[in-house]
Write a protein that holds these residues in place. Structure first.
Motif, mmCIF file in Angstrom:
data_model
loop_
_atom_site.group_PDB
_atom_site.id
_atom_site.type_symbol
_atom_site.label_atom_id
_atom_site.label_comp_id
_atom_site.label_asym_id
_atom_site.label_seq_id
_atom_site.Cartn_x
_atom_site.Cartn_y
_atom_site.Cartn_z
ATOM 1 N N MET A 36 4.037 0.048 -13.322
ATOM 2 C CA MET A 36 4.836 1.270 -13.415
ATOM 3 C C MET A 36 3.973 2.494 -13.104
ATOM 4 O O MET A 36 4.376 3.393 -12.363
ATOM 5 N N TYR A 37 2.747 2.537 -13.693
ATOM 6 C CA TYR A 37 1.863 3.677 -13.459
ATOM 7 C C TYR A 37 1.391 3.724 -11.995
ATOM 8 O O TYR A 37 1.155 4.796 -11.441
ATOM 9 N N SER A 38 1.246 2.525 -11.371
ATOM 10 C CA SER A 38 0.697 2.478 -10.007
ATOM 11 C C SER A 38 1.756 2.728 -8.941
ATOM 12 O O SER A 38 1.416 2.966 -7.775
ATOM 13 N N ALA A 39 3.034 2.617 -9.310
ATOM 14 C CA ALA A 39 4.100 2.740 -8.305
ATOM 15 C C ALA A 39 4.207 4.179 -7.795
ATOM 16 O O ALA A 39 4.215 5.121 -8.588
ATOM 17 N N ASN A 40 4.273 4.297 -6.451
ATOM 18 C CA ASN A 40 4.464 5.608 -5.829
ATOM 19 C C ASN A 40 5.941 5.979 -5.749
ATOM 20 O O ASN A 40 6.306 7.155 -5.701
ATOM 21 N N MET A 60 0.831 -1.199 0.000
ATOM 22 C CA MET A 60 0.000 0.000 0.000
ATOM 23 C C MET A 60 0.864 1.246 0.000
ATOM 24 O O MET A 60 0.485 2.279 -0.566
ATOM 25 N N ASP A 61 2.092 1.156 0.616
ATOM 26 C CA ASP A 61 2.945 2.317 0.652
ATOM 27 C C ASP A 61 3.595 2.586 -0.696
ATOM 28 O O ASP A 61 3.844 3.736 -1.065
ATOM 29 N N HIS A 62 3.901 1.492 -1.452
ATOM 30 C CA HIS A 62 4.649 1.636 -2.700
ATOM 31 C C HIS A 62 3.766 1.754 -3.928
ATOM 32 O O HIS A 62 4.237 2.186 -4.981
ATOM 33 N N TYR A 63 2.493 1.384 -3.837
ATOM 34 C CA TYR A 63 1.614 1.409 -5.001
ATOM 35 C C TYR A 63 0.294 2.069 -4.632
ATOM 36 O O TYR A 63 -0.216 1.877 -3.543
ATOM 37 N N GLY A 64 -0.256 2.795 -5.564
ATOM 38 C CA GLY A 64 -1.522 3.481 -5.330
ATOM 39 C C GLY A 64 -2.332 3.616 -6.611
ATOM 40 O O GLY A 64 -1.953 3.117 -7.690
ATOM 41 N N TYR A 65 -3.428 4.297 -6.495
ATOM 42 C CA TYR A 65 -4.333 4.446 -7.644
ATOM 43 C C TYR A 65 -3.744 5.426 -8.664
ATOM 44 O O TYR A 65 -3.202 6.463 -8.308
ATOM 45 N N ASN A 66 -3.843 5.024 -9.939
ATOM 46 C CA ASN A 66 -3.416 5.889 -11.037
ATOM 47 C C ASN A 66 -4.373 5.672 -12.208
ATOM 48 O O ASN A 66 -4.643 4.520 -12.584
ATOM 49 N N PHE A 67 -4.860 6.741 -12.783
ATOM 50 C CA PHE A 67 -5.858 6.641 -13.861
ATOM 51 C C PHE A 67 -5.307 5.861 -15.058
ATOM 52 O O PHE A 67 -5.990 5.064 -15.685
ATOM 53 N N PHE A 68 -4.007 6.072 -15.390
ATOM 54 C CA PHE A 68 -3.420 5.406 -16.547
ATOM 55 C C PHE A 68 -3.282 3.907 -16.333
ATOM 56 O O PHE A 68 -3.149 3.150 -17.297
ATOM 57 N N PRO A 90 9.578 6.233 -7.328
ATOM 58 C CA PRO A 90 10.211 6.318 -8.656
ATOM 59 C C PRO A 90 11.110 5.128 -8.956
ATOM 60 O O PRO A 90 11.209 4.700 -10.110
ATOM 61 N N ALA A 91 11.749 4.594 -7.924
ATOM 62 C CA ALA A 91 12.623 3.443 -8.157
ATOM 63 C C ALA A 91 11.822 2.244 -8.629
ATOM 64 O O ALA A 91 12.227 1.504 -9.526
ATOM 65 N N ASP A 92 10.642 2.016 -8.012
ATOM 66 C CA ASP A 92 9.793 0.892 -8.422
ATOM 67 C C ASP A 92 9.272 1.113 -9.835
ATOM 68 O O ASP A 92 9.200 0.181 -10.656
ATOM 69 N N ALA A 93 8.866 2.330 -10.125
ATOM 70 C CA ALA A 93 8.360 2.626 -11.467
ATOM 71 C C ALA A 93 9.441 2.374 -12.514
ATOM 72 O O ALA A 93 9.176 1.823 -13.591
ATOM 73 N N LEU A 94 10.711 2.747 -12.193
ATOM 74 C CA LEU A 94 11.801 2.533 -13.126
ATOM 75 C C LEU A 94 12.061 1.044 -13.313
ATOM 76 O O LEU A 94 12.350 0.584 -14.429
ATOM 77 N N MET A 95 11.914 0.270 -12.254
ATOM 78 C CA MET A 95 12.143 -1.177 -12.353
ATOM 79 C C MET A 95 11.135 -1.818 -13.305
ATOM 80 O O MET A 95 11.485 -2.605 -14.190
ATOM 81 N N TRP A 96 9.861 -1.445 -13.156
ATOM 82 C CA TRP A 96 8.836 -2.047 -14.032
ATOM 83 C C TRP A 96 8.988 -1.543 -15.455
ATOM 84 O O TRP A 96 8.686 -2.296 -16.419
ATOM 85 N N ALA A 97 9.459 -0.339 -15.624
ATOM 86 C CA ALA A 97 9.693 0.155 -16.986
ATOM 87 C C ALA A 97 10.788 -0.646 -17.660
ATOM 88 O O ALA A 97 10.710 -0.973 -18.855
ATOM 89 N N LYS A 98 11.831 -0.991 -16.879
ATOM 90 C CA LYS A 98 12.904 -1.826 -17.426
ATOM 91 C C LYS A 98 12.373 -3.181 -17.857
ATOM 92 O O LYS A 98 12.690 -3.684 -18.936
ATOM 93 N N LEU A 99 11.572 -3.779 -16.988
ATOM 94 C CA LEU A 99 11.040 -5.102 -17.312
ATOM 95 C C LEU A 99 10.135 -5.041 -18.563
ATOM 96 O O LEU A 99 10.126 -5.962 -19.376
#
Length: 946
Positions: free
Chosen positions: A60-64, A4-12, A66-75
């Protein structure tokens, strides 16, 4: 809490998650239902790649962080490079081109691996994969642009293969290819759009083309069943369609493969029979491995009968064929059995024997019977067979010659061939219709049927059957055929037969340039008068007499046909010259002019003849008949009792009339008709007291058309009634306007034959008067003598009804019709109009002057008003005044003119004597349209509506 701390709601994240889930669903759906074929497997790989790709974007869109978002973008970027290769591999599998495109497929996978490894290395060493793919910094390069070009290239290769295969494909496979071409087109357009405006990539809907491709591709795979053509599927279909019970036994003695017939034969459900040991069906011990090896060395075993136990415990006798099943290395792996129910075969054989007996009994039950023993070459003929031909029992022997020598010589060879074909097994039964010689020397038609009896080897040992007398049916059929080709009244060939023979003549003309022929289309003149006056029976007798006379005029090679009514067509074959045809036509007309004697009464007739010559080079008989018909109408138009040879100008004229008639139907809708008004002047006052309404047609292309040209067409096609009612309403409305302006005029309107015969005429006129508000006393209807006299009693009723309404009745063109004084006293007539033919040279021709004086005197004695038409000279006017004529109408007063000009005439107070209208100073009138200025040009002659 960590999540819940690392991911949240995102419209995209919402649309990307939906696409990821649906992509995985589509891949599994196709994989499960399509039996894991090459097509379904490669499609599943595409769907899996897309699902993982969009899942990574979702996270990636749901990650709060930036490091997590970058990780999913890499994958996401690591898996994406395999999508183009998977799609191209999928296309090759769909088109079954793997063998030809194998190197391209592996080259694509290699390039994808390069992009993926490069991306993985970049993600590890540099970190910012997105900038490496899409950044514009020199140290990072532009990996995204080459990848998109690679993606588009693979798509274009796929589309190219689809295009090549689409041109060669047919049926359902063509539809498959078409839908995949649509899917790949969407994908290619999406790639171009992505390449052109990368900014869309940050929005999930920018990836929609990939998902649309998955939707179309999955639907196409399921809709057209690509796996239906795999060897495994085809083998299973063949197995299920076999009538015999098929079982495959493995080396352990278990049933591994079965078909529907095996389940039906043994009474087991499919799931229960599968896996049972073979000993369940038979108590005979079986070493499957030994038996399979023996079969492999000795070959297949067939027709082994043995009992098999069914599920209900009962036994069924089966005939078994066995063959070995081998593995890929050629070693024995089992046995395949194909079993048939012996009892069903026995029952089928008995049923076949019974059917043969039944067929023999049925075939021999009708009329004469015969039985030919092929081994002894003797034929038994029943007593009925012999009596049918007029013979006694002992008058016909048993030799086949006693049959064949009585068959008509023209059909003997055919009958022999048909019997031989049946004996050789080429036909299921023998049936022939032919003629047989009767004892009295005549021939009768018979229907001969038979069937051969065969031994176990299929050889015929005898043939038996029946013979039926079908002479009456055959004669009836010939009579029907004759009726279909010949006229029942005259016995002449009809249109169908003539067209058939004419078609052969045209074909001969194409082959032989020296051959020529002609068609004469003949129509009797005034034949309707014969039917109306003497009756249709006399008319039919006259047609028969004319048919015989026409036949007498022809050579043996010529032909005459009746087309119906009083129309005939003559085919002159092998003519030498056109002059020969015209001479024949002239002689034919002379023969038809001779009287016909019908029950002591002499009847005279003439004919109009149209001629079409083969020199025009026709292709179809209908074209030649059409031109001959056109020429015949041309002869009628020139006065009847004559012949005309068709020319191209006639066809042009006929086409022009057809076009004019078509325009005439649309003229009222387009408001092309105009009403012109010709003044009627009182001789006592010299002033205009009324007018006659006359129709004109302002054609949009041809200009003003003379009534002489379109009125006959309107009368012929029935449009005259519509025109007449329209004209009546317009004239009444205009007269109401003049009445309101103080001009109390009498409006004369012509009534056509069609209008006068309409029983609704009084009510329609009453409706027009009510709508326009014009007083009935100011309306004068003009009829001709022939209209009134053609239906005297009905005419009386109609005229009395109109008179009761207060409408005036005028007889137009008096003296040119019946000229009977009797009807003048009986009909409620107000006015007589003297025809202009009686006014020609009234001062110099004593006869014309005497007739005009007599008509005026007679009309006045009957208290009728008299109008003289066609007054053109002052001498005619002086004569009419001297004889006490009441009113005049003609060019001396005015041509027919439009309503606007007529209004100006009323304002100028025109009176007699006066010059023709064209001498009036146009400058004194209001400005007119171009068609109104030249009155003498546009008015034409004084021609009424009818």
């Amino acid at each position: 809490m960590f999540i819940m701390d690392h991911y949240g709601y995102n419209f995209f994240a919402i649309p990307t998650a939906v696409i990821a889930l649906n992509a995985m669903f589509l891949g599994l759906w196709v994989l499960i239902h399509e039996r894991r074929s090459a097509v379904s497997m490669t499609f599943f790989l595409i769907a899996l790649s897309v699902s993982l790709w969009f899942s990574a974007f979702t996270l990636m869109y749901s990650a709060n962080n930036p490091a997590d978002a970058l990780m999913w973008a890499k994958l996401a970027y690591i898996g994406v490079p395999f999508i183009p290769s998977a799609i191209y591999h999928f296309s090759v599998a769909v088109l079954r081109l793997y063998a030809q495109r194998k190197m391209l497929v592996w080259l694509g996978w290699g390039v994808s691996l390069f992009f993926s490894v490069t991306t993985l290395t970049t993600a590890t060493l540099i970190g910012d994969v997105h900038e490496f793919w899409w950044g514009y910094y020199p140290q990072y390069g532009r990996l995204g642009i080459p990848f998109l070009l690679f993606f588009a290239g693979m798509m274009l290769l796929s589309l190219g293969d689809y295009g090549i295969e689409y041109r060669k494909a047919a049926g359902m496979h063509k539809l498959r290819i078409k839908w995949f071409m649509i899917a790949f087109s969407v994908l290619c357009l999406g790639s171009v759009d992505y390449l052109a405006k990368y900014g869309m990539a940050v929005y999930p809907l920018g990836y929609l083309p990939v998902f649309i491709f998955l939707l179309i591709a999955s639907h196409t795979i399921r809709r057209y069943h690509f796996t239906d053509l795999t060897p495994e599927f085809v083998a299973s279909q063949i197995l299920e369609t076999m009538q015999g019970a098929v079982m495959v036994i493995d080396l352990q003695g278990s049933i591994r493969v079965i078909n529907r017939a095996a389940c039906t034969l043994l009474g087991y459900p499919h799931a229960e029979l599968l896996g049972l040991p073979i000993t369940t069906l038979t108590e005979t011990p079986l070493d499957v491995g030994m038996e399979a090896s023996k079969l492999l060395s000795d070959g297949a075993l067939g027709n082994l009968e043995m009992p098999w136990r069914k599920k209900n415990g009962l036994y069924v006798d089966v005939s078994i064929s066995a063959a070995p099943v081998t593995d890929r290395d050629g070693f024995a792996a089992g046995i395949v059995y194909v079993a048939f129910d012996v009892m069903e075969r026995k029952l089928a054989a008995e049923s076949r024997v019974r059917e043969e007996r039944y067929a023999l009994a049925v075939s021999g039950a009708r009329d004469g019977l015969w039985d030919w023993n092929l081994k002894t070459n003797e034929i038994f003929f029943s007593a009925r067979w012999k009596s049918m031909l007029g013979y006694e029992e002992n008058e016909i022997g048993t030799s086949p010659d006693d049959w064949f020598r009585r068959i008509h010589i023209d059909e003997l060879s055919r009958v022999r061939e048909e019997i031989a074909a049946h004996l050789d097994g080429k036909t299921p039964h023998y049936e022939s219709e032919h003629r047989m010689l009767h004892k009295d020397g005549t021939y009768l038609w018979v229907l001969c049927r038979g069937i051969a009896v065969r031994d176990d080897k299929g050889m015929a040992s005898r043939i038996a059957g029946s013979q039926t007398d079908v002479t009456e049916r055959r004669m009836s059929a010939m009579k029907l055929a004759h009726q279909a080709l010949y006229d029942p009244l005259t016995g002449l060939p009809n249109r169908t037969l003539l067209i058939d023979i004419l078609r052969r003549a045209i074909a001969r003309m194409k082959r032989d340039e020296t051959y020529a022929f002609a068609i004469l289309f003949l129509d009797l003149d005034r034949f309707k008068v014969v039917n109306d006056s003497l009756g249709h029976m006399v008319g039919d007798q006259l047609l028969v007499k004319i048919s015989r006379r026409l036949e007498d005029c022809l050579r043996p090679v010529d032909m005459v046909a009746r087309f119906g009514g009083d129309e005939f067509a003559l085919l002159l074959d092998a003519v030498v010259s056109d002059e020969q045809v015209t001479r024949f036509a002239a002689r034919l007309q002379q023969q038809l002019m001779l009287p016909f004697n019908l029950d002591g009464q002499e009847i005279y007739t003439t004919a109009s003849i149209g001629i079409a010559l083969s020199s025009v080079d026709y292709d179809l008989p209908e074209e030649m008949l059409r031109d001959a018909d056109t020429a015949m109408y041309g002869a009628k138009a020139l006065g009847k009792a004559r012949f005309e040879v068709f020319s191209r100008g006639m066809h042009t004229t006929a086409v022009g009339l057809w076009e004019l008639e078509a325009d005439l139907h649309r003229a009222i809708e387009r408001e092309e008709f105009r009403i012109y008004y010709q003044p009627i002047v009182s001789l006592s006052s010299g002033r205009i007291i009324g007018c006659e309404a006359l129709v004109r047609w302002q054609h949009p292309q041809r200009g003003l058309i003379s009534p002489d040209e379109f009125i006959p067409l309107a009368e012929e096609n029935g449009l005259i009634r519509t025109m007449g009612y329209w004209m009546l309403r317009e004239a009444c409305a205009q007269n109401k306007i003049w009445h309101a302006a103080g001009h109390k005029l009498r409006m004369a309107v012509n009534v056509s034959v069609s209008q006068f015969q309409d029983h609704k005429l009084p009510k329609l006129i009453e409706s027009v008067l009510a709508d326009t508000g014009m007083p009935a006393q100011t309306l004068e209807l003009e009829i001709t003598e022939s209209i009134a006299m053609n239906s005297f009693e009905y005419g009386m009723i109609t005229l009395n009804a109109l008179k009761t309404m207060g409408i005036r009745i005028s007889v137009d063109d008096f003296g040119t019709g019946y000229s009977s004084l009797a009807y003048l006293k009986r009909f409620p007539i107000d006015t007589l109009k003297i025809d202009k033919s009686f006014l020609k040279d009234v001062t110099g021709d004593n006869d014309n002057g005497a007739l005009a004086r007599a008509i005026i005197s007679m009309a006045h004695s009957l208290k009728l008003n008299v109008i003289a038409e066609g007054v053109e000279t002052k001498e005619q006017l002086a004569f009419l005044r001297a004889q006490g004529c009441d009113e005049v109408q003609g060019y001396l007063v005015s041509h027919p003119v439009p309503a606007g000009i007529f209004t100006e005439l009323l304002k100028t107070g025109v009176c007699l004597p006066m010059a023709p209208f064209e001498t009036i100073a146009i400058s004194k009138l209001r400005p007119l349209e171009a068609t109104e200025k030249k009155v003498t040009e546009i008015a034409g002659t004084d021609i009424n509506l009818i």
